[in-house]
Design a protein around this motif. Sequence first.
Motif, mmCIF file in Angstrom:
data_model
loop_
_atom_site.group_PDB
_atom_site.id
_atom_site.type_symbol
_atom_site.label_atom_id
_atom_site.label_comp_id
_atom_site.label_asym_id
_atom_site.label_seq_id
_atom_site.Cartn_x
_atom_site.Cartn_y
_atom_site.Cartn_z
ATOM 1 N N ALA A 7 0.809 -1.290 -0.135
ATOM 2 C CA ALA A 7 -0.130 -0.118 0.154
ATOM 3 C C ALA A 7 0.938 1.177 0.133
ATOM 4 O O ALA A 7 0.572 2.198 -0.803
ATOM 5 N N ILE A 8 2.057 1.310 0.811
ATOM 6 C CA ILE A 8 2.843 2.495 0.773
ATOM 7 C C ILE A 8 3.433 2.833 -0.475
ATOM 8 O O ILE A 8 3.551 4.093 -0.862
ATOM 9 N N SER A 10 1.812 2.829 -3.534
ATOM 10 C CA SER A 10 0.752 3.701 -4.035
ATOM 11 C C SER A 10 0.247 4.911 -3.263
ATOM 12 O O SER A 10 0.116 6.041 -3.755
ATOM 13 N N TRP A 11 0.629 4.740 -1.919
ATOM 14 C CA TRP A 11 0.176 6.033 -1.125
ATOM 15 C C TRP A 11 0.964 7.133 -1.084
ATOM 16 O O TRP A 11 0.453 8.030 -1.156
ATOM 17 N N ARG A 12 2.381 6.932 -1.263
ATOM 18 C CA ARG A 12 3.451 8.039 -1.233
ATOM 19 C C ARG A 12 3.085 8.854 -2.443
ATOM 20 O O ARG A 12 3.024 10.097 -2.151
ATOM 21 N N PRO A 13 2.905 8.466 -3.699
ATOM 22 C CA PRO A 13 2.647 9.346 -4.841
ATOM 23 C C PRO A 13 1.448 10.554 -4.573
ATOM 24 O O PRO A 13 1.461 11.373 -4.816
ATOM 25 N N VAL A 14 0.482 9.613 -4.044
ATOM 26 C CA VAL A 14 -0.681 10.579 -3.774
ATOM 27 C C VAL A 14 -0.644 11.400 -2.689
ATOM 28 O O VAL A 14 -0.998 12.673 -2.613
ATOM 29 N N LEU A 27 -5.466 9.213 7.481
ATOM 30 C CA LEU A 27 -5.824 8.183 8.360
ATOM 31 C C LEU A 27 -5.263 6.932 8.158
ATOM 32 O O LEU A 27 -4.753 6.322 8.967
ATOM 33 N N PHE A 28 -5.183 6.704 6.844
ATOM 34 C CA PHE A 28 -4.539 5.458 6.610
ATOM 35 C C PHE A 28 -3.043 5.459 6.444
ATOM 36 O O PHE A 28 -2.402 4.616 6.938
#
Length: 178
Positions: A7-8, A10-14, A27-28
Amino acid sequence: HKNFKDAILSWRPVFNECPASSKNLYLFGIDMYKNFLETASDVAIKNAYCDTIMMLHDRRIKYFGEEGKVLGYKGIDLLRYRRSDGVEFIKQGYEILKKSMEIENVKSQPAVVVLYITASISLFMDKQIQNEQVINDYIMASEILDEQLKKSPSSKIQQAKESINKNISDSKALTCEA
């Protein structure tokens, strides 16, 4: 699905490119970094994860407001993960929780109030603050919980009230002079 390693990615670019896209990003993100921190073994890496969690709380405030509420979460997390790293972290957590309670007042979460008193007593025991300050902190916390109990009584608030009463009576801050 708690698959934080994938998940990290995909999370980082967002997070970097669209920081105001959703409160869930924070939160996530905090959940992910808490998991990373709690499973890490290296102290420096744990500290870096904790710093990231603190930054995520700050960014959440920047983009989504709720300063008092989020400061409560930030103070709780700081004391949960860094309390044993020195009195400077207890002082910092104490100040964050104090600001949260000043903003939220009767909307303060019971956990914030209890941890604030615990930090206050810890600072007193370490001779960082005087017993008069602990008593003032207790009065503020007690008034908040009393008001909450009047408005909407619950076992959670009652337990918080009992906890701060026990903590203050066990603390040795209550002297005849004070």
